[in-house]
Design a protein around this motif. Sequence first.
Motif, PDB file in Angstrom:
ATOM      1  N   ASP A   1      -1.847 -34.660   0.889  1.00 44.38           N
ATOM      2  CA  ASP A   1      -1.599 -33.492   1.730  1.00 44.38           C
ATOM      3  C   ASP A   1      -2.042 -32.220   1.010  1.00 44.38           C
ATOM      4  OD1 ASP A   1      -0.400 -32.180   4.111  1.00 44.38           O
ATOM      5  OD2 ASP A   1       0.989 -31.382   2.612  1.00 44.38           O
ATOM      6  N   LEU A   2      -1.749 -32.143  -0.280  1.00 44.42           N
ATOM      7  CA  LEU A   2      -2.177 -30.992  -1.087  1.00 44.42           C
ATOM      8  C   LEU A   2      -3.692 -30.880  -1.095  1.00 44.42           C
ATOM      9  CD1 LEU A   2      -1.579 -28.700  -3.140  1.00 44.42           C
ATOM     10  CD2 LEU A   2      -1.683 -30.446  -4.915  1.00 44.42           C
TER      11      LEU A   2
ATOM     12  N   MET B   1      -8.806 -28.433   0.786  1.00 44.28           N
ATOM     13  CA  MET B   1     -10.101 -28.569   1.463  1.00 44.28           C
ATOM     14  C   MET B   1     -10.178 -27.611   2.653  1.00 44.28           C
ATOM     15  SD  MET B   1     -10.674 -32.710   1.402  1.00 44.28           S
ATOM     16  CE  MET B   1     -12.216 -32.655   2.299  1.00 44.28           C
ATOM     17  N   ARG B   2      -9.116 -27.576   3.461  1.00 45.51           N
ATOM     18  CA  ARG B   2      -9.125 -26.695   4.627  1.00 45.51           C
ATOM     19  C   ARG B   2      -9.216 -25.230   4.202  1.00 45.51           C
ATOM     20  NH1 ARG B   2      -5.254 -30.662   6.740  1.00 45.51           N
ATOM     21  NH2 ARG B   2      -6.368 -31.833   8.336  1.00 45.51           N
ATOM     22  N   ASP B   3      -8.511 -24.885   3.132  1.00 47.52           N
ATOM     23  CA  ASP B   3      -8.580 -23.510   2.620  1.00 47.52           C
ATOM     24  C   ASP B   3      -9.990 -23.156   2.176  1.00 47.52           C
ATOM     25  OD1 ASP B   3      -5.876 -23.240   3.112  1.00 47.52           O
ATOM     26  OD2 ASP B   3      -5.273 -23.424   0.993  1.00 47.52           O
ATOM     27  N   ALA B   4     -10.762 -24.165   1.723  1.00 46.78           N
ATOM     28  CA  ALA B   4     -12.139 -23.949   1.284  1.00 46.78           C
ATOM     29  C   ALA B   4     -13.132 -24.088   2.437  1.00 46.78           C
ATOM     30  CB  ALA B   4     -12.488 -24.938   0.171  1.00 46.78           C
ATOM     31  N   GLY B   5     -12.619 -24.282   3.654  1.00 46.37           N
ATOM     32  CA  GLY B   5     -13.489 -24.396   4.811  1.00 46.37           C
ATOM     33  C   GLY B   5     -14.081 -25.780   5.013  1.00 46.37           C
TER      34      GLY B   5
END
Length: 63
Positions: A35-36, A41-45
């Motif tokens: 999950d982390l 990954m989502r924060d990095a696009g």
Amino acid sequence: MLEKTVARVDEENGRLRGRQSRLESSLRACTWTMDLWARQMRDAGIEPEPPHPLVEEYNRTGV
């Protein structure tokens, strides 16, 4: 004879419970870690691949 069998089964059950507890702890730790990573990954696009159906079921039901 029955007492020995009961004692053996109790011992085996104790070992199995210990193994199951460790496995559940490992699963929770892996889930937390993944999950982390997915959030990073989502924060990095980067959109991570969708999870396996069994993972979806576990996330939905906890089992």
